[in-house]
Design a protein around this motif. Structure first.
Motif, PDB file in Angstrom:
ATOM      1  N   SER A  27       0.824  -1.216   0.000  1.00 49.06           N
ATOM      2  CA  SER A  27       0.000   0.000   0.000  1.00 49.06           C
ATOM      3  C   SER A  27       0.856   1.263   0.000  1.00 49.06           C
ATOM      4  O   SER A  27       0.775   2.090  -0.911  1.00 49.06           O
ATOM      5  N   THR A  56      -7.322  -4.304  -5.242  1.00 50.52           N
ATOM      6  CA  THR A  56      -8.508  -4.250  -4.403  1.00 50.52           C
ATOM      7  C   THR A  56      -9.592  -5.188  -4.921  1.00 50.52           C
ATOM      8  O   THR A  56     -10.269  -5.867  -4.141  1.00 50.52           O
ATOM      9  N   CYS A 111      -2.832  -9.502  -4.656  1.00 48.48           N
ATOM     10  CA  CYS A 111      -4.071  -9.490  -3.883  1.00 48.48           C
ATOM     11  C   CYS A 111      -3.996 -10.432  -2.691  1.00 48.48           C
ATOM     12  O   CYS A 111      -4.596 -10.162  -1.638  1.00 48.48           O
ATOM     13  N   TYR A 114      -2.063  -8.631  -0.009  1.00 44.71           N
ATOM     14  CA  TYR A 114      -2.873  -7.502   0.449  1.00 44.71           C
ATOM     15  C   TYR A 114      -3.918  -7.961   1.467  1.00 44.71           C
ATOM     16  O   TYR A 114      -4.180  -7.273   2.453  1.00 44.71           O
ATOM     17  N   THR A 242      -6.708   5.187   1.279  1.00 47.37           N
ATOM     18  CA  THR A 242      -5.944   4.392   0.312  1.00 47.37           C
ATOM     19  C   THR A 242      -5.680   5.175  -0.966  1.00 47.37           C
ATOM     20  O   THR A 242      -4.558   5.187  -1.494  1.00 47.37           O
ATOM     21  N   SER A 355     -15.214  -7.498   3.533  1.00 44.45           N
ATOM     22  CA  SER A 355     -14.298  -6.990   2.510  1.00 44.45           C
ATOM     23  C   SER A 355     -14.956  -6.757   1.154  1.00 44.45           C
ATOM     24  O   SER A 355     -14.692  -5.737   0.506  1.00 44.45           O
ATOM     25  N   LEU A 359     -15.277  -3.270  -1.136  1.00 39.86           N
ATOM     26  CA  LEU A 359     -14.651  -3.336  -2.457  1.00 39.86           C
ATOM     27  C   LEU A 359     -15.005  -2.177  -3.390  1.00 39.86           C
ATOM     28  O   LEU A 359     -14.104  -1.562  -3.969  1.00 39.86           O
ATOM     29  N   ASN A 362     -13.025   1.072  -2.396  1.00 41.87           N
ATOM     30  CA  ASN A 362     -11.587   0.972  -2.629  1.00 41.87           C
ATOM     31  C   ASN A 362     -11.268   0.760  -4.110  1.00 41.87           C
ATOM     32  O   ASN A 362     -10.182   1.112  -4.577  1.00 41.87           O
TER      33      ASN A 362
END
Length: 417
Positions: A27, A56, A111, A114, A242, A355, A359, A362
Motif C-alpha cells: 500500500s 482491491t 491481492c 494484500y 488508500t 471486505s 470493495l 476501494n
C-alpha cells in the motif's frame, strides 16, 4: 523455552511485523513504485492507479474465502503462502514489458498479500490471544503498518536510484522472503495449542457474548444491521485514505517537489500513524468505539483540507502528519469494533464477508483520483470528494449500536442461524 504467559506478546510481535510487510510493501510503497513505471511505459495518472484498483478487486474476490480459511486452517501456513506470493509478485513486476501487465500482477498475485498480510490475519490472531487489552494490542500491531510505511518506501526509492527499478524490485522481493517467512513461522494458531486460556474481558462474565456464539452463521451476520453500517462507513474511510496515499507521490510532484520528497512525506505519514494506532487502540479499550471512529474521520478531513490548492512543503508536511495520525487509528478501531460486536469465534468470517462490501469504494477511488487529475490538471476535486465521503461516514456512525463488554445487539437481529 517460551513460557505460557509470554505467548500472547510473541503473537503481538508477529502481527506487528506481518502488517508492516503487507502495508509497507503493497500500500504505502505503491506511489513510489508507480513513478518509474509511469516513466517507463508513459502511462496516464488514471492508468497508473489501476494497479491499486485491480489489487482491491482481487482482494474482494479472495477475502470471503480467506476469512473462512483462516478460521479453519493453519493461520501460520496461510501467512507463509501470502509472503511467497508477495515476493513472486515483485519479481514478476520487475520483468514487465507493458503497462497492462502491472494491474494484472497486482490483481492476480499481490491481492493475496494484500488480504493475508493485513488486518484479516493479524487481527484474527490477536483477537484469539487478547481479551482485556485487545484494543491496545490491536493498536500496537496496527503500528506495524506505519512502521512498514516508514521503512519500505524510502528503501525502494534508494534501491531504485542505486540499481534501477527492475533490479531494485528483485532485491526487495528477496528481502521480504528472507525476513518475513521466519516471522510468520513464529505464529501460534490458537492459544489452546500452547496451554493458554485468555481471560474474559473485565466486567463481562457472558461467555456467549464474548465468543460471538449468537452470530454462528453467515446469514445471521449479513442480516445484522450494524454489519452494513460499519462496512459502508468504514469503507468510505479506507477508500479515502488508500486513494490519497496511492496518489501522494504523483500529487507532490505536481506541486514542484521531488520524488525523494514524496517518499519522505509518505514516510512522515507512516511515522505519524504510530501514535495514532496507540492512541486510538487505547481509546477503544476505554471509551465508546464510535467516538474514536468519529475522531479519526475528522482528523483525516483536516489533513486532506491542507492539501487543497498549491500547498508548500510546510503544509504538505502538516497535512501528512494529521492524515497519518488519523489513518493510524483505522485498523485498531475497526478491528475492536468487529471483535466487540461479533466475538472471536467468527472474527475471520466477519472481516472476510465485510471486505467485498468495502470493495466498490476501494475499487473506484484510486482511478477516480487519477482521472480527476487527468481531466482538471489538479487533485483538488478528488480531495474534496474524499472529504464529502468522510462527512457522510460521520453522519452514519450513530446508526451503529453501542458495543463493548457486556453490551448486546438491540435490534432483534441476533437470532441463531
Amino acid at each position: 523455552m517460551i513460557r505460557t504467559h509470554h505467548w500472547p506478546w510473541l503473537q503481538l510481535v508477529v502481527a506487528f511485523l506481518i502488517q508492516a510487510t503487507g502495508a509497507g510493501a503493497l500500500s504505502y510503497s505503491y506511489s513510489v513504485i508507480a513513478v518509474p513505471l509511469a516513466e517507463t511505459f508513459d502511462a496516464s495518472r488514471m492508468a497508473l492507479m489501476l494497479g491499486l484498483t485491480c489489487m482491491t478487486l482481487g482482494a474482494g474476490v479472495v477475502s470471503p474465502m480467506a476469512g473462512i480459511a483462516i478460521d479453519r486452517l493453519s493461520l501460520r501456513l496461510i501467512m507463509v503462502f501470502a509472503i511467497l506470493m508477495t515476493s513472486l509478485g515483485f519479481v514478476a513486476l520487475s520483468v514487465t514489458t507493458a503497462m497492462w501487465q502491472v494491474p494484472a500482477i497486482y490483481g492476480l498475485v499481490f491481492c493475496f498479500g494484500y488480504v493475508l498480510l493485513g488486518p484479516l490475519s493479524a487481527s484474527t490472531l490477536l483477537a484469539r490471544w487478547f481479551t482485556r487489552k485487545r484494543g491496545l494490542a490491536l493498536g500496537i500491531a496496527g503500528a506495524g503498518t506505519s512502521f512498514g510505511g516508514f521503512l519500505f518506501p524510502p528503501l525502494i526509492s534508494w534501491l531504485t536510484d542505486l540499481l534501477g527499478w527492475r533490479v531494485a524490485l528483485q532485491v526487495f522481493a528477496a528481502v521480504i522472503a528472507l525476513i518475513a517467512i521466519p516471522v510468520a513461522l513464529m505464529a501460534a494458531d490458537r492459544p489452546a495449542l500452547k496451554g493458554y486460556t485468555p481471560p474474559l474481558p473485565e466486567g463481562d462474565a457472558d461467555h456467549e457474548a464474548h465468543t460471538g456464539a449468537r452470530f454462528n452463521s453467515t446469514d445471521t451476520i449479513i442480516r445484522h444491521r450494524a454489519f452494513w453500517v460499519i462496512a459502508i462507513s468504514v469503507g468510505f474511510m479506507f477508500a479515502a485514505f488508500t486513494a490519497t496515499v496511492g496518489s501522494l507521490t504523483p500529487f507532490v510532484l505536481d506541486t514542484g517537489a521531488t520524488r525523494e520528497q514524496g517518499a519522505m512525506l509518505i514516510a512522515n505519514l507512516a511515522l505519524a500513524a504510530v501514535p495514532g494506532t496507540l492512541l486510538f487502540g487505547w481509546c477503544a479499550d476505554r471509551f465508546d468505539v464510535r467516538l474514536a471512529l468519529t475522531a479519526i474521520m475528522l482528523l483525516m478531513m483536516l489533513g486532506l483540507a491542507l492539501f487543497w490548492g498549491t500547498p508548500d512543503m510546510p503544509r504538505l508536511f502538516a497535512g501528512s502528519l494529521i492524515l497519518g495520525l488519523g489513518g493510524g487509528g483505522m485498523l485498531p478501531v475497526w478491528s475492536s469494533l468487529l471483535a466487540q460486536t461479533y466475538g472471536v469465534l467468527n472474527y475471520g468470517r466477519v472481516m472476510g464477508l465485510m471486505s467485498p462490501v468495502l470493495l466498490p469504494f476501494n475499487l473506484l477511488t484510486p482511478p477516480l483520483a487519477g482521472w480527476i487529475r487527468d481531466v482538471t490538471g489538479s487533485y483538488d476535486m478528488a480531495f474534496v470528494a474524499f472529504v464529502l465521503l468522510l462527512l457522510l461516514a460521520v453522519v452514519m456512525i450513530p446508526l451503529i449500536e453501542r458495543s463493548g463488554p457486556g453490551s448486546r445487539p438491540v435490534d432483534g437481529e441476533a437470532v441463531k442461524g
